[in-house]
Design a protein around this motif. Structure first.
Motif, PDB file in Angstrom:
ATOM      1  N   ALA A  54       8.676  -1.657  -0.735  1.00 55.29           N
ATOM      2  CA  ALA A  54       7.954  -0.532  -0.018  1.00 55.29           C
ATOM      3  C   ALA A  54       8.509   0.841  -0.460  1.00 55.29           C
ATOM      4  O   ALA A  54       8.109   1.817  -0.263  1.00 55.29           O
ATOM      5  CB  ALA A  54       7.722  -0.714   1.419  1.00 55.29           C
ATOM      6  N   SER A  55       9.980   0.877  -0.530  1.00 56.23           N
ATOM      7  CA  SER A  55      10.637   2.101  -0.794  1.00 56.23           C
ATOM      8  C   SER A  55      10.794   2.421  -2.189  1.00 56.23           C
ATOM      9  O   SER A  55      11.364   3.531  -2.600  1.00 56.23           O
ATOM     10  CB  SER A  55      12.074   2.045  -0.033  1.00 56.23           C
ATOM     11  OG  SER A  55      12.873   1.268  -0.571  1.00 56.23           O
ATOM     12  N   ASP A  90       0.953  -1.270   0.096  1.00 46.72           N
ATOM     13  CA  ASP A  90       0.027   0.180  -0.022  1.00 46.72           C
ATOM     14  C   ASP A  90       0.868   1.299  -0.141  1.00 46.72           C
ATOM     15  O   ASP A  90       2.006   1.197   0.623  1.00 46.72           O
ATOM     16  CB  ASP A  90      -0.835  -0.070   1.153  1.00 46.72           C
ATOM     17  CG  ASP A  90      -1.820  -1.041   1.269  1.00 46.72           C
ATOM     18  OD1 ASP A  90      -2.226  -1.634   0.133  1.00 46.72           O
ATOM     19  OD2 ASP A  90      -2.526  -1.455   2.200  1.00 46.72           O
ATOM     20  N   GLY A  91       0.622   2.199  -0.587  1.00 45.21           N
ATOM     21  CA  GLY A  91       1.181   3.509  -0.805  1.00 45.21           C
ATOM     22  C   GLY A  91       2.370   3.659  -1.931  1.00 45.21           C
ATOM     23  O   GLY A  91       2.921   4.779  -2.204  1.00 45.21           O
ATOM     24  N   VAL A  92       2.522   2.453  -2.487  1.00 47.76           N
ATOM     25  CA  VAL A  92       3.469   2.595  -3.706  1.00 47.76           C
ATOM     26  C   VAL A  92       2.746   2.507  -4.940  1.00 47.76           C
ATOM     27  O   VAL A  92       1.692   1.569  -5.025  1.00 47.76           O
ATOM     28  CB  VAL A  92       4.483   1.211  -3.624  1.00 47.76           C
ATOM     29  CG1 VAL A  92       5.454   1.040  -4.888  1.00 47.76           C
ATOM     30  CG2 VAL A  92       5.320   1.191  -2.448  1.00 47.76           C
ATOM     31  N   GLU A  93       2.973   3.364  -5.696  1.00 54.73           N
ATOM     32  CA  GLU A  93       2.293   3.508  -7.124  1.00 54.73           C
ATOM     33  C   GLU A  93       2.424   2.080  -7.830  1.00 54.73           C
ATOM     34  O   GLU A  93       3.395   1.547  -8.136  1.00 54.73           O
ATOM     35  CB  GLU A  93       3.010   4.591  -8.076  1.00 54.73           C
ATOM     36  CG  GLU A  93       2.195   4.691  -9.269  1.00 54.73           C
ATOM     37  CD  GLU A  93       2.614   5.562 -10.256  1.00 54.73           C
ATOM     38  OE1 GLU A  93       1.996   5.894 -11.239  1.00 54.73           O
ATOM     39  OE2 GLU A  93       3.747   6.510  -9.877  1.00 54.73           O
TER      40      GLU A  93
END
Length: 139
Positions: A114-115, A35-38
């Protein structure tokens, strides 16, 4: 129309905004995306597009100084691993700079996504057909 390798708008935008050491993942159809990664979803059907084709297109425009792969790719997919290494060697020659290759356990690889600025999902169904490209500089 752009006069460049990448025609996909979201991928071209992501590459254009990347700076030194930023990362971009190209993954198989089953790679979980945090979640949160394009998510740039290119998957059409099983095998389309292929992981290697997307890797070739992205590295046609992205300067790469390091890549991360899963150790399981090395251990269980020797033919694909060899193809990836051949492409990395060709990219090293084209860039005139070495590219470090890090093999990490698949669980650690998934944590690294995630990064990433984005994860490009392909239609590839070969297990562990995933790579994280870490941006270099052209100077």
């Amino acid at each position: 129309m752009r006069k460049a390798v990448l025609l996909n708008g979201p991928i071209a935008r992501t590459v254009a905004f990347m700076g030194h050491t930023d990362s971009l993942c190209i993954g198989d159809a089953g790679l979980p995306i945090p979640d949160g990664v394009e998510r740039i979803d290119l998957a059409v059907t099983q095998g389309l597009p292929r992981f290697l084709d997307v890797l070739d297109a992205v590295t046609g425009e992205l300067c790469v100084e390091r890549v991360s792969i899963a150790q399981e790719l090395v251990d269980t997919q020797p033919a694909l691993h060899g193809e990836v290494l051949a492409r990395i060697a060709a990219l090293e020659a084209a860039q005139g700079k070495p590219i470090a290759v890090d093999a990490v356990p698949h669980e650690a690889f998934k944590q690294q996504t995630a990064s990433c600025k984005a994860v490009i999902r392909t239609g590839e169904v070969t297990p562990y057909a995933n790579i994280i490209l870490h941006a270099g500089v052209t100077f």
